[in-house]
Scaffold this motif. Structure first.
Motif, PDB file in Angstrom:
ATOM      1  N   GLU A 137      31.500  31.649  96.450  1.00 57.16           N
ATOM      2  CA  GLU A 137      32.838  31.441  97.006  1.00 57.16           C
ATOM      3  C   GLU A 137      33.692  32.687  96.815  1.00 57.16           C
ATOM      4  OE1 GLU A 137      34.808  27.976  95.569  1.00 57.16           O
ATOM      5  OE2 GLU A 137      33.358  26.623  96.485  1.00 57.16           O
ATOM      6  N   HIS A 140      35.834  32.756  93.822  1.00 53.53           N
ATOM      7  CA  HIS A 140      35.119  32.819  92.538  1.00 53.53           C
ATOM      8  C   HIS A 140      33.903  33.709  92.728  1.00 53.53           C
ATOM      9  CE1 HIS A 140      37.033  28.711  92.622  1.00 53.53           C
ATOM     10  NE2 HIS A 140      37.593  29.250  91.569  1.00 53.53           N
ATOM     11  N   LEU A 141      34.120  34.988  92.933  1.00 49.56           N
ATOM     12  CA  LEU A 141      33.012  35.892  93.256  1.00 49.56           C
ATOM     13  C   LEU A 141      32.038  36.031  92.084  1.00 49.56           C
ATOM     14  CD1 LEU A 141      34.855  38.755  95.176  1.00 49.56           C
ATOM     15  CD2 LEU A 141      33.240  37.094  96.123  1.00 49.56           C
ATOM     16  N   PRO A 142      30.749  35.918  92.374  1.00 51.42           N
ATOM     17  CA  PRO A 142      29.753  36.064  91.303  1.00 51.42           C
ATOM     18  C   PRO A 142      29.389  37.531  91.086  1.00 51.42           C
ATOM     19  CG  PRO A 142      28.661  35.423  93.338  1.00 51.42           C
ATOM     20  CD  PRO A 142      30.136  35.529  93.651  1.00 51.42           C
TER      21      PRO A 142
END
Lengths: 278, 61
Positions: A137, A140-142
């Motif tokens: 997302e 909510h960047l990984p």
């Protein structure tokens, strides 16, 4: 379910459906041969992609869903790490991959599983070894902080309910002196109330669009400097009407031709760049 | 996913480092496995080569 969750679910379902519908078929190249016209190609040409660029990516990578990001692509240099927010079937990632070369890398993040699967297939077809896709997302960047040279995003942030969070995350993952280059849909007036409330119009990139000043303000508040608007155009109405998701939404709302014209005057396609100061 | 790209990944929830556990891989890439967050211990699956890094559970604001 909150309104935000409801919208996210609708976006994921809507684009999942598009990813499944437009199954790549061997005869649907850049030339119209399947009884229909090459709509994705036509839309893409209008927003500034060259025929050569379109021909250079695997068939099925260009779904004609963007609002154009050729400026961002032109600025990429060999060896850079690029992150594409909302990578869809991978069109911009593949063009970026050519620019950054084998020493560079491109990561596409998208929250729709069907799109990521499709992008991965396209990467395999095209033999790209420097492109990766992952489910994630935008809010909510990984991705690790200070790890990316350039963030590109093509007509996607309007679909993110919390735009301030999206830009804050973009700022976090960029390296000092890293660049943000987005194209998106913004508003310069009010949409009709019915359109504002429509989930369908949200999925179709209309109802999620925010006021241009608020959009640029969110970029500034995230910490970015050198914010530059490169282009602001009226979003081509015929592209909008031809866009399956938008036209389905507008059809449901039973909007008249005149209303449609009114929508056209408040919707803008914007190309913005900004920098994370070093 | 390729090992080369692992270095810049992190947990979408707490931004902690991810530890890779591979259950199937080719010479080029990891096909099946798990990315476990060393911070909040959440497991993110890798399936058919695609890491699923959508946030899970409660996300701190």
């Amino acid at each position: 379910m909150t309104r935000e969750e409801e919208l996210k679910k609708a976006v994921r379902q809507g684009y999942g459906k598009i990813a499944r519908q437009q199954e790549p078929c061997s005869c649907c190249g850049p030339s119209p041969c399947c009884g229909g016209t090459d709509l994705a190609g036509e839309v893409s040409r209008k927003i500034g992609y060259g025929d050569e660029e379109m021909a250079s990516v695997p068939d099925g990578a260009n779904l004609g869903l963007g609002c154009g990001n050729p400026v961002a692509l032109a600025s990429l240099r060999p060896g850079e790490t690029v992150l594409d927010l909302g990578s869809g079937a991978g069109f911009d990632c593949f063009l970026a991959a050519k620019r950054v070369g084998k020493d560079g890398r491109v990561i596409g993040v998208d929250m729709t599983p069907e799109m990521v699967a499709r992008a991965r297939e396209n990467a395999e077809k095209g033999g790209y070894s420097n492109v990766e896709f992952r489910l994630g997302e935008i809010e909510h960047l990984p991705v690790e902080r200070d790890s990316v040279d350039v963030i590109i995003s093509n007509c996607v942030i309007n679909l993110v309910p919390d735009k301030r969070k999206a830009f804050a995350e973009a700022f976090r993952v960029l390296r000092p002196r890293g660049r943000l280059m987005v194209s998106d849909i913004v508003l310069v007036g009010e949409l009709p109330e019915r359109v504002q409330q429509s989930v369908g119009a949200y999925v179709g990139c209309l109802a999620g669009a925010v006021d241009k000043a608020a959009y640029l303000g969110a970029i500034r508040d995230a910490g970015f400097t050198e914010i530059t608007v490169h282009e602001e155009t009226e979003f081509p109405l015929d592209c909008m009407v031809n866009d399956g998701t938008v036209s389905a939404a507008l059809g449901d709302l039973q909007i008249s031709g005149r209303d449609l014209q009114a929508i056209g005057t408040v919707v803008r396609s914007l190309k913005v760049s900004a920098e994370k100061k070093g | 996913m390729r090992r080369r790209l692992l270095s810049i990944l992190c947990c979408p929830t707490c931004k902690g480092d991810l530890e890779l556990q591979v259950s199937e891989e080719t010479a080029e890439e990891i096909l099946e496995g798990v990315l476990r967050c060393s911070g909040c211990r959440i497991d993110y699956p890798i399936h058919e080569g695609i890491p699923d890094l959508l946030p899970r559970g409660t996300v701190p604001e």
